[in-house]
Each structure stands twice: as C-alpha cells, then as structure tokens.
Design a protein around this motif. Structure first.
Motif, PDB file in Angstrom:
ATOM      1  N   THR A   4       0.847  -1.193   0.000  1.00 12.90           N
ATOM      2  CA  THR A   4       0.000   0.000   0.000  1.00 12.90           C
ATOM      3  C   THR A   4       0.880   1.240   0.000  1.00 12.90           C
ATOM      4  O   THR A   4       2.018   1.224   0.493  1.00 12.90           O
ATOM      5  CB  THR A   4      -0.925   0.047   1.226  1.00 12.90           C
ATOM      6  N   SER A  23      -0.087   5.322   0.917  1.00 19.41           N
ATOM      7  CA  SER A  23      -1.168   6.220   1.309  1.00 19.41           C
ATOM      8  C   SER A  23      -0.624   7.615   1.603  1.00 19.41           C
ATOM      9  O   SER A  23       0.125   7.809   2.558  1.00 19.41           O
ATOM     10  CB  SER A  23      -1.888   5.678   2.551  1.00 19.41           C
ATOM     11  N   GLN A  58      -4.051   6.550  -2.610  1.00 26.05           N
ATOM     12  CA  GLN A  58      -4.457   5.475  -1.705  1.00 26.05           C
ATOM     13  C   GLN A  58      -4.320   4.164  -2.494  1.00 26.05           C
ATOM     14  O   GLN A  58      -5.300   3.510  -2.818  1.00 26.05           O
ATOM     15  CB  GLN A  58      -5.890   5.689  -1.224  1.00 26.05           C
ATOM     16  N   GLN A  97      -3.452   0.315  -3.447  1.00 28.15           N
ATOM     17  CA  GLN A  97      -3.385  -1.047  -2.932  1.00 28.15           C
ATOM     18  C   GLN A  97      -2.926  -1.926  -4.087  1.00 28.15           C
ATOM     19  O   GLN A  97      -3.676  -2.137  -5.037  1.00 28.15           O
ATOM     20  CB  GLN A  97      -4.749  -1.495  -2.400  1.00 28.15           C
TER      21      GLN A  97
END
Length: 232
Positions: free
Chosen positions: A123, A125, A132, A134
């Motif tokens: 990830t 962020s 964001q 993933q």
C-alpha cells in the motif's frame, strides 16, 4: 435492524481487529459523540474526496488467459487510480486535462510501461495528495517502480514512509496457482486462482469528473476507446 460489520481474512489477522472493534463499541455505545472528522471541521467542505477528479490507469496482460469455469479466454485487466486533490470538476480546465494526458503518455505509453502482478500486498497512502494505492505485486521493487511512475504524473516525489507491505509467510501455498477443484452437484468446478503471477502492460487511462457519468478518455493504446485527449 442492527448494522453488520463483515470482516474477511486470515483468523490470526482478524482476532486483534475484532477485539478492538468490540472494545470500541462498548466504549461508545449509547454515547452522543457528535460527528468525527479525520481533518479539522473547518475544512470539511473542501475535503470531500469523492468530489475530486479521479484518474484511472488500466493495464492488461499481453495475451488472453482462460477464466476459471468458463470457455472464455480474456486478457487479464488491472487498474490503479488517484484523485486530483487541488481541483474539482468545475475548476479543472481543458488545458490541465491535456497536461495530465500528456504526462501519462510520456510515463506510461511510450513505450508501454509493464509491471508484474504477484503475491505481495503493498500500500501507499498519501491522503492529502490523493493517493491510496493497494497493489498486488511480485516484489517491493516492482511496487516502488509503479508508485514512482504514478506520482510522476503530478510531479510528486514518493515518501517511502507512506509505503507498507504485507507478505504471507507461505505465499505459494496460500495463493496456489493450481488450487484444485470442488465437486458441486456432481460437477468438478475449478477453485479460483488468487493473486495470479502475471505481467501487465499499460492499456488506457480515463478521468472521471463527478457527477458527470461518462469519463474523459485521456489516452488509449489498445484501440478500445475512440477520440482520446492525446494520441500515441
């Protein structure tokens, strides 16, 4: 009707999360705590993330792959998205849209950027800048390569303190490429392949400007979309 919270994952991962949720529920039950924001309340009207322009980059496998339990061979497709936090659907201009499209062309399309999907979950962020991510990748290096390219579109430099990874100790066993079959009503049905190892190539990019439903085609090199903002 009481609300339900559904959690999925491995038992050992879920146990501490369930304990924390129960403790939080018991602490806050029947208490009026008002509205909780993750940023100062004076900024609520300016931090509505879902109203920000959304850019989505799509990637496809070079060759078709047979889908489980079907007779269809299709190219595997993956995507990554981010938001333009300094713009809204009303403030962004055609010139700025063209600039984003040109940067995607430069970084991802000439030549087509490739990345390897695998069994590692990473990830990245950075909420304030609209990121964001993933990612299911083959390695941390592969994740960093993709993150660097994505941030380059807006001229940002990665802060690796915002990157995390979760690696299964028995990844090859947990995400078996040949998971076997189940007998359902007398018929052998293939179990789905999770986190398939596969190489993907950049195919096209879209921009959504809410509440407008139809996206802006920024660039398309797979021939799927007509009239892109920039051509290769």
């Amino acid at each position: 009707m009481p609300r339900q919270i559904i959690l999925s994952g491995h038992e050992e991962t879920l146990k501490p999360a369930i304990t924390e949720l129960i403790a939080l529920y018991q602490l806050l039950e029947d208490k009026d705590i008002g509205t909780v924001y993750s940023y100062p309340p004076e900024n609520v009207t300016t931090n509505r993330r879902h109203e920000k322009p959304k850019v989505i980059l799509f990637f496809k496998s070079p060759k078709p792959i047979k889908k489980e339990n079907t007779r269809t061979d299709r190219r595997y497709e993956a995507y990554v998205s981010f938001r333009l936090m300094n713009e809204t659907s009303e403030t962004i201009t055609k010139t700025e849209v063209e600039t984003i499209a040109q940067r995607i062309k430069s970084v991802f399309a000439t030549p087509p950027l490739s990345w390897n999907r695998g069994k590692l979950f990473c990830t990245y962020s950075d909420w304030s800048k609209g990121y964001q991510f993933q990612l299911i990748v083959s390695s941390k290096e592969e994740a960093k390569k993709l993150i660097k390219a994505l941030l380059k579109i807006q001229g940002h430099t990665p802060n690796w303190a915002f990157m995390n990874s979760i690696e299964n100790e028995e990844a090859e066993e947990s995400f078996d490429e040949t998971p076997g079959k189940k007998n359902i009503l007398g018929q052998a049905v293939n179990n789905p392949v999770k986190r398939r190892k596969i190489r993907t190539l950049f195919a096209y990019a879209l921009m959504y400007l809410p509440p407008k439903v139809d996206p802006v085609v920024l660039i398309s090199i797979d021939g799927r979309h007509q009239n892109p903002v920039v051509k290769v």
